[in-house]
Design an enzyme around this catalytic site. Sequence first.
Site, PDB file in Angstrom:
ATOM      1  N   CYS A   1       0.863  -1.184   0.000  1.00 51.32           N
ATOM      2  CA  CYS A   1       0.000   0.000   0.000  1.00 51.32           C
ATOM      3  C   CYS A   1       0.903   1.238   0.000  1.00 51.32           C
ATOM      4  CB  CYS A   1      -0.988  -0.021   1.175  1.00 51.32           C
ATOM      5  SG  CYS A   1      -0.266   0.171   2.816  1.00 51.32           S
TER       6      CYS A   1
ATOM      7  N   ARG B   1      -3.524  -0.574   5.361  1.00 48.55           N
ATOM      8  CA  ARG B   1      -4.107  -1.616   4.518  1.00 48.55           C
ATOM      9  C   ARG B   1      -3.217  -2.841   4.344  1.00 48.55           C
ATOM     10  NH1 ARG B   1      -5.244   1.889  -0.600  1.00 48.55           N
ATOM     11  NH2 ARG B   1      -3.276   2.771   0.121  1.00 48.55           N
TER      12      ARG B   1
ATOM     13  N   ASP C   1      -8.254   3.536   1.284  1.00 48.67           N
ATOM     14  CA  ASP C   1      -7.337   3.935   2.356  1.00 48.67           C
ATOM     15  C   ASP C   1      -8.142   4.556   3.493  1.00 48.67           C
ATOM     16  OD1 ASP C   1      -5.301   4.850   3.987  1.00 48.67           O
ATOM     17  OD2 ASP C   1      -4.138   5.709   2.346  1.00 48.67           O
TER      18      ASP C   1
END
Length: 179
Positions: free
Chosen positions: A19, A25, A131
């Site tokens: 990420c 994440r 996100d």
Amino acid sequence: MPAVPAQHTAGPYRIALVCLGNICRSPTAHVVLESRLADAGLAGRVEVASAGTGGWHLGNPMDPRAAATLTAAGYDASRHRAQQYDASWPEAYDLVLVMDEANLADVGGRQPRVGMFRDFDPVDPGGAVPDPYYGGDDGFEEVLAMVERTSDALVVALTASLGADVGDRTSDRTGGGRA
């Protein structure tokens, strides 16, 4: 469901999850996928790593909200320390899975061993993992739900590729962690 690429590294099948900062994440996916692999009896056959394309959080633990969400679901989020993605990872790993289109662009786009994490999502294949960093706690819960179902499907694909028998150990999961 897509198949995972054939193994090209020695030792365990290696998966990297990527990420932006490696604090929300990808570490959530890392913790959940490792748990699901252990549940399926694949912990020794598949190795998981995670990283961010940016270096802002190097060495830091997971975002406290991500860690709290994982802990509340029964996972251990305590071991994570952020690291940065390296351009050599597509050769060092059998599969690199990113969380969104920007991450995909940052790692050089789709390649035979690079794709989106949610390519394996049975609900929304190929979608982004949003996100949650700038949002509220509900964003972390949404990410966890996506990651759990996608990890379950990824374990099934890995099992098919590696020739192991998962049985019903992933299909009977109802969203909980390792309680």
